[in-house]
Write a protein that holds these residues in place. Structure first.
Motif, short mmCIF file in Angstrom:
data_model
loop_
_atom_site.label_atom_id
_atom_site.label_comp_id
_atom_site.label_asym_id
_atom_site.label_seq_id
_atom_site.Cartn_x
_atom_site.Cartn_y
_atom_site.Cartn_z
N ARG A 59 0.66 -1.05 -0.17
CA ARG A 59 -0.03 0.00 -0.14
C ARG A 59 0.64 1.17 0.15
O ARG A 59 0.50 2.32 -0.10
N ILE A 60 2.15 1.22 0.10
CA ILE A 60 3.18 2.25 0.13
C ILE A 60 4.31 2.15 -0.74
O ILE A 60 4.89 0.83 -1.16
N ALA A 61 4.71 3.01 -1.59
CA ALA A 61 6.00 2.92 -2.41
C ALA A 61 6.42 4.54 -2.30
O ALA A 61 6.21 5.26 -2.09
N GLU A 62 8.06 4.18 -2.01
CA GLU A 62 8.69 5.39 -2.26
C GLU A 62 9.07 5.82 -3.81
O GLU A 62 9.10 4.82 -4.56
N ILE A 63 8.99 7.18 -3.90
CA ILE A 63 9.23 7.89 -5.08
C ILE A 63 10.16 8.94 -5.01
O ILE A 63 10.51 9.33 -4.10
N ARG A 64 10.75 9.19 -6.02
CA ARG A 64 11.64 10.51 -6.17
C ARG A 64 10.97 11.52 -5.47
O ARG A 64 9.74 12.02 -6.26
N GLY A 65 11.40 12.33 -4.61
CA GLY A 65 10.73 13.34 -4.02
C GLY A 65 9.46 13.14 -3.11
O GLY A 65 8.69 14.16 -3.04
N GLY A 66 9.46 11.70 -2.53
CA GLY A 66 8.19 11.74 -1.83
C GLY A 66 7.83 10.34 -1.69
O GLY A 66 8.60 9.31 -1.52
N MET A 67 6.70 10.00 -1.52
CA MET A 67 6.06 8.61 -1.42
C MET A 67 4.34 8.52 -2.14
O MET A 67 4.13 9.65 -2.51
N MET A 68 4.10 7.54 -2.24
CA MET A 68 2.91 7.29 -2.78
C MET A 68 2.14 6.25 -1.87
O MET A 68 2.90 5.17 -1.46
N ASN A 69 0.80 6.46 -1.58
CA ASN A 69 0.13 5.31 -0.87
C ASN A 69 -1.19 5.26 -1.57
O ASN A 69 -1.89 6.10 -1.92
N ALA A 70 -1.70 4.05 -0.70
CA ALA A 70 -3.27 3.64 -1.06
C ALA A 70 -3.66 2.94 0.07
O ALA A 70 -3.93 1.71 -0.05
N ILE A 71 -3.85 3.42 1.29
CA ILE A 71 -4.03 2.81 2.48
C ILE A 71 -5.52 2.52 2.30
O ILE A 71 -5.83 1.25 3.00
N GLY A 72 -6.22 3.25 1.54
CA GLY A 72 -7.68 2.94 1.97
C GLY A 72 -8.30 3.46 2.84
O GLY A 72 -9.63 2.99 3.21
N LEU A 73 -7.83 4.46 3.65
CA LEU A 73 -8.63 5.00 5.08
C LEU A 73 -8.88 4.00 5.91
O LEU A 73 -9.95 4.09 6.34
N GLN A 74 -7.85 3.19 6.19
CA GLN A 74 -8.32 1.73 7.18
C GLN A 74 -8.31 2.81 8.58
O GLN A 74 -7.43 3.68 8.76
N ASN A 75 -9.46 2.22 9.07
CA ASN A 75 -9.45 2.96 10.48
C ASN A 75 -10.59 2.08 11.29
O ASN A 75 -11.19 1.21 10.90
N PRO A 76 -10.34 2.24 12.67
CA PRO A 76 -11.39 1.51 13.68
C PRO A 76 -12.66 1.98 13.73
O PRO A 76 -13.38 1.14 14.45
N GLY A 77 -13.04 2.98 13.05
CA GLY A 77 -14.61 3.36 13.38
C GLY A 77 -14.72 4.33 14.41
O GLY A 77 -13.91 4.50 15.06
N ALA A 78 -15.81 5.25 14.21
CA ALA A 78 -15.96 6.32 15.20
C ALA A 78 -16.23 5.83 16.65
O ALA A 78 -15.62 6.78 17.63
N ASP A 79 -16.69 4.91 17.00
CA ASP A 79 -16.99 4.27 18.24
C ASP A 79 -15.81 4.04 19.08
O ASP A 79 -15.44 4.61 20.25
N THR A 80 -14.75 3.41 18.19
CA THR A 80 -13.43 3.21 18.96
C THR A 80 -12.47 4.26 19.17
O THR A 80 -12.06 4.62 20.15
N PHE A 81 -12.71 5.24 18.12
CA PHE A 81 -11.92 6.43 18.11
C PHE A 81 -12.51 7.16 19.33
O PHE A 81 -11.60 7.81 20.07
N CYS A 82 -13.81 7.44 19.80
CA CYS A 82 -14.12 8.20 20.69
C CYS A 82 -13.91 7.55 22.00
O CYS A 82 -13.50 8.18 22.98
N GLU A 83 -13.82 6.31 21.97
CA GLU A 83 -13.60 5.53 23.38
C GLU A 83 -12.06 5.71 23.81
O GLU A 83 -11.65 5.46 24.90
N ARG A 84 -11.11 5.33 22.70
CA ARG A 84 -9.73 5.21 22.89
C ARG A 84 -8.89 6.38 22.77
O ARG A 84 -8.16 6.84 23.53
N ASP A 85 -9.08 7.05 21.47
CA ASP A 85 -8.15 8.05 21.09
C ASP A 85 -8.64 9.41 21.59
O ASP A 85 -7.49 10.41 22.28
#
Length: 302
Positions: A59-85
């Motif tokens: 999902r990540i590649a290094e390129i000249r002058g930076g990087m490229m990513n296609a993580i796909g917005l992986q995340n645990p969801g709003a409930d976990t975010f509010c309870e943990r983060d």
């Protein structure tokens, strides 16, 4: 003493330096390296209404002058975010901006409503580079009408000020900026990543499983500065500038071009202390140039 405070939609920041969404987790991941209380704001990774698994690897590649990513917005969801983060961020004296993602307007509004009563959330940043599944997969941010409509709908549900994060993958970014302003946006953040592709020639295959990815880092910096400058001439709401910031000089280009604040992204991966170095560097610049208030520099290029 230099006054580095800036204000966006009634929210005051101790300095203009933030983290760019997706490059700093929710602050927990960098807290061993960076005193989060020194930052103007922590901008969290994208939060959706339900957990997202993200894209297949690699999902990540290094390129000249930076990087490229296609993580796909992986995340645990709003409930976990509010309870943990969010409880973790309570211990720090910094503003918290939550990046919100979704696949439909209803998805976005569900997260916005979930965050409405969270006192630790100071502002919302709406990532409109997400594909709109109800309209053939085109990103919300690539249609002025869609930008205006989703902005207006999010504002109906939001208790906090709304920042619309603009995609650079359009013919005229000022058209999108004006649409967001018309929809009621309190501020803009720009730019999100540019779409690119990298091919592994030895294996004759795509370097990223998604085939395309978002290009970020120093290579996009001049493009981002140009887009911020053009947008600052087209709208009257504040802009948070980002794209390839690795030094105070990079950040000051955005501010002189018209940005009220800046966000450091890809550089965090190379040097976790970049945000602090940028803050110190801006202060040093202000002292050397006898600038008392940072606001004097906003849009001061001539």
């Amino acid at each position: 003493m230099c006054n580095m405070k800036v204000s966006i939609a009634g929210t005051e920041f101790k300095n203009p330096v933030m983290t760019a969404s997706g490059t700093f987790g929710s602050g927990i991941e960098y807290s061993d390296f960076v005193d989060l209380s020194r930052l103007g704001a922590v901008v969290t990774k994208g939060v959706a209404n339900v957990p997202w698994p993200g894209n297949p690897t690699p999902r990540i590649a290094e390129i000249r002058g930076g990087m490229m990513n296609a993580i796909g917005l992986q995340n645990p969801g709003a409930d976990t975010f509010c309870e943990r983060d969010l409880p973790f961020l309570e211990q720090y004296d910094t503003k918290v901006i939550v990046n919100v993602c979704g696949r439909t307007t209803e998805d976005y509004c569900e997260v916005v409503e979930r965050l409405a009563e969270e006192a630790r959330v100071d502002m919302l940043e709406i990532n409109i580079s997400c594909p709109n599944v109800k309209h053939g997969g085109i990103a919300f941010g690539q249609s002025p009408r869609a930008v205006e409509e989703i902005t207006r709908e999010v504002k109906r549900h939001a208790k906090q000020p709304v920042i619309m994060k603009l995609s650079p993958n359009v013919t005229d970014i000022t058209e999108m900026a004006r649409a967001a302003q018309e929809g009621g946006a309190d501020a803009l953040s720009m730019i999100n990543t540019l779409t690119g592709m990298k091919i592994d020639v030895e294996r004759a295959t795509f370097a990223i499983a998604n085939k395309t990815g978002g290009v970020s880092g120093p290579a996009v910096h001049p493009i981002a500065v140009r887009m911020v400058y053009e947008t600052a001439q087209a709208v009257s709401i504040p802009i948070i500038g980002m794209g390839g910031i690795a030094s105070a000089e990079d950040a000051l280009e955005f501010i002189l071009a018209g940005a009220t604040a800046v966000a450091v992204g890809t550089a965090n991966f190379r040097n976790p202390l970049t945000t602090i170095e940028v803050i110190d560097g801006i202060e040093d610049y202000m002292k050397r140039h006898h600038v008392e208030n940072l606001t004097e520099l906003i849009g001061a290029v001539h």
